[in-house]
Design a protein around this motif. Structure first.
Motif, PDB file in Angstrom:
ATOM      1  N   ILE A 119      49.765  30.556  33.075  1.00 28.88           N
ATOM      2  CA  ILE A 119      50.643  31.346  33.935  1.00 28.88           C
ATOM      3  C   ILE A 119      49.832  31.741  35.161  1.00 28.88           C
ATOM      4  O   ILE A 119      48.818  32.441  35.043  1.00 28.88           O
ATOM      5  CB  ILE A 119      51.173  32.612  33.226  1.00 28.88           C
ATOM      6  N   ASP A 120      50.249  31.276  36.331  1.00 23.38           N
ATOM      7  CA  ASP A 120      49.629  31.682  37.596  1.00 23.38           C
ATOM      8  C   ASP A 120      50.498  32.782  38.191  1.00 23.38           C
ATOM      9  O   ASP A 120      51.722  32.653  38.229  1.00 23.38           O
ATOM     10  CB  ASP A 120      49.575  30.501  38.570  1.00 23.38           C
ATOM     11  N   PHE A 121      49.858  33.850  38.658  1.00 27.26           N
ATOM     12  CA  PHE A 121      50.634  34.963  39.203  1.00 27.26           C
ATOM     13  C   PHE A 121      50.069  35.400  40.547  1.00 27.26           C
ATOM     14  O   PHE A 121      48.884  35.220  40.831  1.00 27.26           O
ATOM     15  CB  PHE A 121      50.681  36.143  38.217  1.00 27.26           C
ATOM     16  N   GLU A 122      50.976  35.961  41.355  1.00 29.80           N
ATOM     17  CA  GLU A 122      50.561  36.545  42.623  1.00 29.80           C
ATOM     18  C   GLU A 122      51.451  37.731  42.943  1.00 29.80           C
ATOM     19  O   GLU A 122      52.655  37.716  42.698  1.00 29.80           O
ATOM     20  CB  GLU A 122      50.589  35.517  43.756  1.00 29.80           C
ATOM     21  N   GLN A 123      50.809  38.752  43.471  1.00 30.63           N
ATOM     22  CA  GLN A 123      51.515  39.976  43.830  1.00 30.63           C
ATOM     23  C   GLN A 123      52.464  39.707  44.993  1.00 30.63           C
ATOM     24  O   GLN A 123      52.103  39.049  45.966  1.00 30.63           O
ATOM     25  CB  GLN A 123      50.486  41.042  44.234  1.00 30.63           C
ATOM     26  N   LEU A 124      53.676  40.236  44.871  1.00 28.30           N
ATOM     27  CA  LEU A 124      54.639  40.197  45.962  1.00 28.30           C
ATOM     28  C   LEU A 124      54.559  41.481  46.777  1.00 28.30           C
ATOM     29  O   LEU A 124      54.697  41.468  47.999  1.00 28.30           O
ATOM     30  CB  LEU A 124      56.053  40.016  45.413  1.00 28.30           C
ATOM     31  N   GLU A 184      41.977  37.879  41.038  1.00 31.79           N
ATOM     32  CA  GLU A 184      41.385  38.016  42.367  1.00 31.79           C
ATOM     33  C   GLU A 184      42.099  39.179  43.040  1.00 31.79           C
ATOM     34  O   GLU A 184      43.331  39.294  42.946  1.00 31.79           O
ATOM     35  CB  GLU A 184      41.580  36.744  43.186  1.00 31.79           C
ATOM     36  N   PHE A 185      41.336  40.032  43.710  1.00 27.19           N
ATOM     37  CA  PHE A 185      41.960  41.198  44.326  1.00 27.19           C
ATOM     38  C   PHE A 185      41.233  41.624  45.593  1.00 27.19           C
ATOM     39  O   PHE A 185      40.059  41.307  45.791  1.00 27.19           O
ATOM     40  CB  PHE A 185      42.013  42.364  43.333  1.00 27.19           C
ATOM     41  N   GLU A 186      41.972  42.332  46.415  1.00 24.20           N
ATOM     42  CA  GLU A 186      41.434  43.038  47.571  1.00 24.20           C
ATOM     43  C   GLU A 186      42.101  44.396  47.602  1.00 24.20           C
ATOM     44  O   GLU A 186      43.328  44.492  47.479  1.00 24.20           O
ATOM     45  CB  GLU A 186      41.727  42.296  48.876  1.00 24.20           C
ATOM     46  N   GLU A 204      45.383  34.143  36.991  1.00 22.55           N
ATOM     47  CA  GLU A 204      45.966  33.253  35.995  1.00 22.55           C
ATOM     48  C   GLU A 204      45.612  33.685  34.585  1.00 22.55           C
ATOM     49  O   GLU A 204      44.556  34.260  34.344  1.00 22.55           O
ATOM     50  CB  GLU A 204      45.479  31.812  36.198  1.00 22.55           C
ATOM     51  N   TRP A 205      46.536  33.409  33.678  1.00 21.87           N
ATOM     52  CA  TRP A 205      46.326  33.439  32.238  1.00 21.87           C
ATOM     53  C   TRP A 205      46.206  31.983  31.811  1.00 21.87           C
ATOM     54  O   TRP A 205      46.993  31.155  32.260  1.00 21.87           O
ATOM     55  CB  TRP A 205      47.529  34.028  31.511  1.00 21.87           C
ATOM     56  N   LEU A 206      45.271  31.674  30.919  1.00 21.40           N
ATOM     57  CA  LEU A 206      45.129  30.317  30.434  1.00 21.40           C
ATOM     58  C   LEU A 206      44.716  30.342  28.968  1.00 21.40           C
ATOM     59  O   LEU A 206      43.775  31.049  28.597  1.00 21.40           O
ATOM     60  CB  LEU A 206      44.071  29.555  31.246  1.00 21.40           C
ATOM     61  N   LEU A 207      45.457  29.593  28.151  1.00 22.53           N
ATOM     62  CA  LEU A 207      45.133  29.455  26.730  1.00 22.53           C
ATOM     63  C   LEU A 207      44.722  28.013  26.457  1.00 22.53           C
ATOM     64  O   LEU A 207      45.350  27.084  26.958  1.00 22.53           O
ATOM     65  CB  LEU A 207      46.342  29.803  25.858  1.00 22.53           C
ATOM     66  N   MET A 247      37.212  38.665  49.095  1.00 16.71           N
ATOM     67  CA  MET A 247      38.052  38.839  47.919  1.00 16.71           C
ATOM     68  C   MET A 247      37.137  38.967  46.703  1.00 16.71           C
ATOM     69  O   MET A 247      36.146  38.268  46.585  1.00 16.71           O
ATOM     70  CB  MET A 247      38.997  37.656  47.781  1.00 16.71           C
ATOM     71  N   GLN A 248      37.495  39.850  45.797  1.00 15.15           N
ATOM     72  CA  GLN A 248      36.756  40.078  44.556  1.00 15.15           C
ATOM     73  C   GLN A 248      37.418  39.307  43.416  1.00 15.15           C
ATOM     74  O   GLN A 248      38.639  39.130  43.413  1.00 15.15           O
ATOM     75  CB  GLN A 248      36.750  41.568  44.204  1.00 15.15           C
ATOM     76  N   THR A 249      36.627  38.871  42.445  1.00  8.33           N
ATOM     77  CA  THR A 249      37.148  38.126  41.299  1.00  8.33           C
ATOM     78  C   THR A 249      36.623  38.715  40.008  1.00  8.33           C
ATOM     79  O   THR A 249      35.443  39.064  39.909  1.00  8.33           O
ATOM     80  CB  THR A 249      36.740  36.641  41.372  1.00  8.33           C
ATOM     81  N   VAL A 250      37.513  38.830  39.038  1.00  5.85           N
ATOM     82  CA  VAL A 250      37.166  39.236  37.679  1.00  5.85           C
ATOM     83  C   VAL A 250      37.673  38.142  36.753  1.00  5.85           C
ATOM     84  O   VAL A 250      38.842  37.772  36.823  1.00  5.85           O
ATOM     85  CB  VAL A 250      37.819  40.588  37.302  1.00  5.85           C
ATOM     86  N   SER A 251      36.794  37.611  35.910  1.00  5.42           N
ATOM     87  CA  SER A 251      37.177  36.593  34.929  1.00  5.42           C
ATOM     88  C   SER A 251      36.671  37.012  33.564  1.00  5.42           C
ATOM     89  O   SER A 251      35.491  37.347  33.423  1.00  5.42           O
ATOM     90  CB  SER A 251      36.567  35.231  35.278  1.00  5.42           C
ATOM     91  N   VAL A 252      37.571  36.987  32.596  1.00  7.71           N
ATOM     92  CA  VAL A 252      37.196  37.300  31.219  1.00  7.71           C
ATOM     93  C   VAL A 252      37.746  36.187  30.334  1.00  7.71           C
ATOM     94  O   VAL A 252      38.911  35.823  30.441  1.00  7.71           O
ATOM     95  CB  VAL A 252      37.742  38.669  30.768  1.00  7.71           C
ATOM     96  N   THR A 253      36.892  35.660  29.480  1.00  2.00           N
ATOM     97  CA  THR A 253      37.279  34.622  28.532  1.00  2.00           C
ATOM     98  C   THR A 253      36.832  35.046  27.150  1.00  2.00           C
ATOM     99  O   THR A 253      35.694  35.497  26.978  1.00  2.00           O
ATOM    100  CB  THR A 253      36.638  33.268  28.896  1.00  2.00           C
TER     101      THR A 253
END
Length: 148
Positions: A75-80, A108-110, A90-93, A1-7
């Motif tokens: 906000i935690d999200f996952e593709q259906l 996170e994506f594949e 996730e979005w986090l403030l 699985m690949q991960t992209v994080s931006v802050t």
């Protein structure tokens, strides 16, 4: 699985940014890479929505379930269902005080094509990083604009 994080630290109050994050159907009004978003259902802390975004000149579509946690501004999200095999994050403030908010978006994506992953993953990862950075910048610009 690949991960992209931006802050990014955004010059906007956390309350204003949180309100904007909850109003996803309006993202297309000010985020250049968002074609449209339609909220299908909201029940308690769970929101189901369909997304269509432009990623490196192509349209990426999916439906997702998002768990909204107002107490943590998360906000935690996952593709259906959608174009990728896996798409979640996730979005986090975080309130830094003085009208400054740290905004994080992790994905996170594949892609779901094992034979092509070695070639496509780096391109998708960089495209998502660019898209994610732009979304956070446009969120800050919208938060700082006069309210309509």
């Amino acid at each position: 699985m690949q991960t992209v994080s931006v802050t990014k630290d955004l010059r906007a109050p956390i309350g204003r940014l949180w309100d904007l994050l909850l109003d996803v159907e309006r993202f297309a009004d000010y985020m250049s890479d968002v074609e449209w978003i339609k909220v299908l259902d909201v029940r308690d802390d769970v929101r189901t929505a369909e997304w269509s975004v432009i990623l490196r000149g192509s349209i990426l579509r999916w439906s997702e379930k998002g768990r909204v946690d107002p107490s943590r501004h998360r906000i935690d999200f996952e593709q259906l269902d959608g174009d990728l095999s896996v798409f979640q994050g996730e979005w986090l403030l975080t309130d830094l005080g003085g009208g400054l908010t740290r905004a994080s978006l992790r994905i996170e994506f594949e892609i779901g094509i094992p034979l092509m992953a070695r070639m496509l993953d780096p391109i998708a990862r960089e495209s998502l990083r660019t898209n994610t950075s732009r979304m956070l910048e446009e969120l800050e610009q919208r938060a700082c604009a006069p309210e309509e």
